[in-house]
Design an enzyme around this catalytic site. Sequence first.
Site, mmCIF file in Angstrom:
data_model
loop_
_atom_site.group_PDB
_atom_site.id
_atom_site.type_symbol
_atom_site.label_atom_id
_atom_site.label_comp_id
_atom_site.label_asym_id
_atom_site.label_seq_id
_atom_site.Cartn_x
_atom_site.Cartn_y
_atom_site.Cartn_z
ATOM 1 C CG HIS A 6 46.011 4.584 -4.607
ATOM 2 N ND1 HIS A 6 44.994 4.246 -5.471
ATOM 3 C CD2 HIS A 6 45.082 5.164 -3.531
ATOM 4 C CE1 HIS A 6 43.841 4.660 -4.937
ATOM 5 N NE2 HIS A 6 44.014 5.220 -3.684
ATOM 6 C CG ASP A 51 46.774 -2.398 -3.842
ATOM 7 O OD1 ASP A 51 46.899 -1.383 -4.636
ATOM 8 O OD2 ASP A 51 45.795 -2.976 -3.214
ATOM 9 N N GLY A 90 30.787 2.073 3.671
ATOM 10 C CA GLY A 90 31.365 3.283 3.385
ATOM 11 C C GLY A 90 32.314 3.819 3.960
ATOM 12 N N GLY A 120 35.477 3.093 4.118
ATOM 13 C CA GLY A 120 36.843 2.733 3.684
ATOM 14 C C GLY A 120 37.551 1.625 4.620
ATOM 15 C CB SER A 157 38.393 -3.468 3.194
ATOM 16 O OG SER A 157 39.081 -2.672 2.556
ATOM 17 C CD GLU A 188 35.737 -5.271 -4.324
ATOM 18 O OE1 GLU A 188 35.215 -4.282 -4.984
ATOM 19 O OE2 GLU A 188 35.800 -5.293 -3.236
ATOM 20 C CG ASP A 212 41.026 -3.281 -0.006
ATOM 21 O OD1 ASP A 212 41.736 -2.919 0.728
ATOM 22 O OD2 ASP A 212 40.078 -2.978 -0.641
ATOM 23 C CE1 TYR A 214 41.806 2.012 -5.554
ATOM 24 C CE2 TYR A 214 41.610 0.979 -7.666
ATOM 25 C CZ TYR A 214 42.234 0.863 -6.334
ATOM 26 O OH TYR A 214 43.118 -0.038 -6.041
HETATM 27 C C1 GLA Z 1 41.210 0.438 -2.068
HETATM 28 C C2 GLA Z 1 41.527 -0.699 -3.055
HETATM 29 C C3 GLA Z 1 42.892 -1.404 -2.560
HETATM 30 C C4 GLA Z 1 44.223 -0.200 -2.558
HETATM 31 C C5 GLA Z 1 43.568 0.845 -1.607
HETATM 32 C C6 GLA Z 1 44.589 2.216 -1.848
HETATM 33 O O1 GLA Z 1 41.129 0.109 -0.538
HETATM 34 O O2 GLA Z 1 40.786 -1.724 -2.814
HETATM 35 O O3 GLA Z 1 43.136 -2.531 -3.489
HETATM 36 O O4 GLA Z 1 44.422 0.240 -3.647
HETATM 37 O O5 GLA Z 1 42.643 1.070 -2.203
HETATM 38 O O6 GLA Z 1 45.792 1.624 -1.292
#
Ligand code: GLA
Length: 393
Positions: free
Chosen positions: A42, A44, A129, A131, A133, A167, A179, A228
């Site tokens: 978190h 970025d 799902g 995580g 991406s 997104e 991502d 988020y």
């Molecule tokens: C997700 C979001 C990213 C980033 C991460 C946490 O993957 O898409 O932009 O914020 O969470 O680092």
Amino acid sequence: MGADIINKSVYEILVEKFTSKYGAAPEIVSYAPGRIEVLGNHTDYNEGYVLSAAINYGTFFACSPDSGTEGRLTAGDIGEEVVFNAASPEPTVKHMWSNYVKGVLASFNAVSPVPHGFKAMFLGNIPLGAGLSSSAALEVSAGMAFASLYGRDVDKLTLARYGQKAEHDFAGVKCGLLDQVSSIFGKEHCLVWSDFRTFDVKSVPLGDDVCFLMCNTHAKHALVDGAYNERRQKCEQAAAYFAAVLDHNVTALRDVSWQEWLDCRNDMDPVAAKRSAHPIGENERVLSAVDMLRGGDLAGFGRLMFESHDSSRNYFENSCPELDAIVDAAHAIPGVLGARLSGGGFGGSAVVMVSPRDEKIVSTALRNAYANKFGERCDIRAIIPSDGAHLVG
Ligand code: GLA
């Protein structure tokens, strides 16, 4: 079976399915990988630093031009097709998967309306799902294919932004750029180091003494996207507070040091104080980790990963019992260098750093520990940092 072979078979299946659905082989095929986030959680959207990697799982996107105005888009795994006006794609609630592609296409149209339709199909092997991406891989592969289809010169960062905008506007998640940047700038056997203020992106070689395991808990807790966005909002609230009280310029949490956080935390909104500790600490950890990697201090690097997870658990509260169980089990297994949650959190996967010689023994120990606690096995895969998105063939 090696990653190249698995991916090649996905490619071949996609071309076969496309040909049987649309009557001819696709003219353009692109590929974009998923990603793991290794440090910098978190950070970025707080204009901070991240260490990540593109992975050996990804999505292929195949397309050909169509003379009409229709965009025909098929999800190759489920065989569903959506048809829409290529020059005016709109978000939909019925086929949510199509929003990632339509959202990217909207950015092409914002520059200038696309002149004709297309037939397209995508297929990938990123577990959904988890995580990892899969949505960014779809956005990036679609964007790369559309750039080729419509003869647009889209630079890599702009392509990443098209994915992010999809997104935000089509999926409702106010994510950062991590991502998409990781999927585009990945390099074999390297980590991607990104500075999300300057958008400077570098490859940091990993060496042969380290590899990663992805442990997919299959946990997906309610309100993931809402949580988020709420975390992001609290970080922005904290940044506004620091901007008001510190005697230097603060435009994002990137500008705040750990010492400043310590000095201010008791005077702030308690939730904003807690949440902001996480990205502030993470930024400092990423910077230290790069030095450790360069100096060959893998044990130190791994310790920072454990610290990162503790910070997620205690300050950002984006972990969950399943992720904590993996990280706690990893802590106790000899041969593990570090472990933490990867990506948004609230479920999904944990990333574990090990020496390649310990990969199998650690995987078994983790699987057993997880099964003992939850009665089911978690899915563990070896992750090879891989090259970023490209056109195929
Ligand atoms: C997700 C979001 C990213 C980033 C991460 C946490 O993957 O898409 O932009 O914020 O969470 O680092």
